[in-house]
Design an enzyme around this catalytic site. Structure first.
Site, PDB file in Angstrom:
ATOM      1  N   GLU A   1       0.905  -1.311   0.046  1.00  0.00           N
ATOM      2  CA  GLU A   1       0.036   0.065   0.049  1.00  0.00           C
ATOM      3  C   GLU A   1       0.879   1.302   0.006  1.00  0.00           C
ATOM      4  OE1 GLU A   1      -3.544   0.399   2.376  1.00  0.00           O
ATOM      5  OE2 GLU A   1      -4.115  -1.631   2.118  1.00  0.00           O
TER       6      GLU A   1
ATOM      7  N   HIS B   1      -1.419  -0.861  10.152  1.00  0.00           N
ATOM      8  CA  HIS B   1      -0.858  -2.258  10.745  1.00  0.00           C
ATOM      9  C   HIS B   1       0.316  -1.800  11.170  1.00  0.00           C
ATOM     10  CE1 HIS B   1      -2.948  -5.102   7.785  1.00  0.00           C
ATOM     11  NE2 HIS B   1      -3.678  -4.151   7.647  1.00  0.00           N
TER      12      HIS B   1
END
Length: 509
Positions: free
Chosen positions: A67, A336
């Site tokens: 990402e 995350h």
């Protein structure tokens, strides 16, 4: 003065020809959450991620990022890390990019991007998986002692519902199958294999078992901590595991991070706080999370896999990393946390991977007793398996049969979708023709206008549905057909029936 090309080549040659023996590798993987326009404080967070990677101790050798969508963010990270990680690659894929980056202390001698044949649906534009062109970023690294390390960085399709009701579980299983093939091929070439990424799966799930068994690799966390969790404590499987082992129903923050490697949905991560707490943080009112607080939703979705244990590579240390917050904004660096592992090289085993593989799938050594039903946890011995031993390296024929049942269920769904979409196209075309006939005979202009507007919008929607049903769904069904044959062939090699070629029933046949 900037180095000339000749000087740069000289430095690389010196590195490649060095007699230095690489005895350890420090590896890290992180989902950066770098969605342009959508991810808050994206520029500040990714710049800080680059700074933390550059200052990391011990110095990192290989980093996989997911990402990282924009090239400007990649350049910012490269600028910060080029002193310790001089080699890097930003991978281009799909309409909006794949979001994958590999950084390395060692030269990248070869690179490629493998696109997953099954990767979401264009109609789910609000999810975006199909549009970003997910796949596997592949890089061959030449270590100073001449050994080749093949790195595979990926981001599997996101689960939007809980298994087994997840409508994308077939896509994610097919993607796990594809990356497992890539890693196994690299092992057959005799190379060290490192798999990194956000796999959007929990340990011991379909995809996890598939990758370890078919890819001939190991999950570093389960290798080092085989008693770690198999999901969030609120999940049925993990709740059952904790009950069987007479553990507390819910782990605290310290256990969640240190023992289970939970990288997602932790209460430590500010992006998982509720809206009230996030707004309070933006106003300067922080929230202290104590190590003893319970962490019921935390789970592990990010992984490092490695293959090279026959050559003496082993896991020395694993930990969750980059849990610190941004120094000024005070938010977590991503939604995350990172996974970090240290691999060290010792004495190789007496049997090489090629020799073990040549014995055939039924004779390969097991690292744990096989189970007939890994996902549903009906096996009485599973509690012992998931608590004291790493995942099994051999899967049973029933596992392949479950995948085939999954493929068949999803194929029927897509065929039904195709019929509806093509039917919509035909119906909209007939309605449009009828509207034009009605307009011809209409005495009122406003009636003609309404009919023209409705028929135009209808034929546009019908044409779009027809293109999706005729082209995209057809392509998806072909990919499913290929996947099904490969699974049937794997089942045949385990003693099942020989796979037969199945003709695809196309809409134009």
């Amino acid at each position: 003065m900037a180095p000339t090309p000749a000087t740069a080549r000289s430095k690389e040659t010196t590195l490649l020809d060095s007699d230095e023996i690489v005895s350890s590798l420090h590896i890290l993987t992180l989902n950066c959450w770098g969605l342009k326009y959508l991810a808050k404080y994206r520029i500040e967070r990714l710049a800080e991620i680059g700074r933390r990677l550059s200052l990391h101790q011990p110095a990192l050798d290989i980093v996989g990022l997911q990402e990282c969508w924009t090239y400007s963010d990649y350049q910012s990270i490269r600028q910060s890390t080029k002193r310790v990680l001089p080699y890097g690659k930003f991978y281009h894929s799909g309409i909006f990019g794949g979001g994958l980056v590999i950084l390395s202390r060692f030269p990248i001698v070869e690179s490629s991007m493998f696109r997953y044949p099954l990767n979401g649906r264009p109609t789910a534009f609000f999810r975006g998986d199909w549009f970003v062109g997910k796949g596997v970023a592949c890089a061959k690294l030449r270590l100073p002692d001449g050994q080749i390390a093949e790195v595979f960085n990926t981001h599997l399709h996101a689960p939007y519902e809980r298994e087994p009701n997840d409508s994308y579980i077939c896509h994610r299983t097919a993607q796990a199958w594809d990356i497992a093939k890539l890693m196994k091929d690299a092992r057959l070439r005799g190379h060290l294999v490192i798999g990194l990424g956000d796999f959007n799966m929990v340990p011991m799930s379909f995809a996890h078992v598939l990758i370890e068994s078919r890819g001939s690799v190991r999950d570093v966390w389960r290798d080092a901590k085989p008693a770690s969790s198999i999901g969030a404590s609120i999940d049925v499987a993990e709740a059952d595991r904790r009950k069987r082992l007479q553990l507390a129903p819910t782990p605290d923050v310290q256990e969640s991070l240190n023992e289970h490697g939970h990288t997602c949905d932790s209460i430590v991560n500010t992006w998982r706080w509720n809206e009230a707490h996030r707004k309070a943080l933006e106003k300067g009112h922080d929230r202290e999370i104590l190590p003893a607080e319970l962490d019921p939703r935390a789970k592990r979705l990010d992984y490092i896999f490695f293959g090279g244990f026959e050559e003496g590579w082993k896991v020395d240390q694993v930990q969750v990393a980059l849990t610190e917050r941004h120094p000024t904004i005070r938010c977590s660096l991503s939604d995350h946390f990172a996974v970090e592992a240290t691999l060290s090289r010792g004495s190789p085993s007496t049997s090489s991977f090629l020799e073990v593989e040549a014995q055939g799938p039924l004779q390969r050594p097991r690292s744990g007793s096989a189970t007939e039903d890994i996902v549903s946890m009906r096996d009485a011995d599973l509690a012992k398996l998931i608590s004291h031993q790493p995942t099994t390296s051999v899967i049973t024929p029933s596992f392949y049969e479950q995948i085939l049942a999954m493929i068949n269920k999803y194929t029927l769904r897509e065929r039904k979708q195709r019929r509806w979409r093509l039917g919509h196209f035909v119906g909209s075309a007939l309605f449009s023709i009828g509207s034009f006939v009605a307009i011809w005979w209409s005495k009122y202009n406003y009636v003609a206008f309404v009919l023209l507007l409705i028929s135009t919008l209808g034929i546009l929607g019908g044409t779009l549905d027809g293109l999706i049903g005729g082209l995209f769904v057809g392509s998806e069904l072909r990919a499913l057909n290929e996947f099904e044959w490969e699974v049937r062939n794997a089942l045949y090699l385990e003693g099942g029936p020989m796979p037969e070629e199945k003709p695809l029933q196309d809409w134009y046949d």
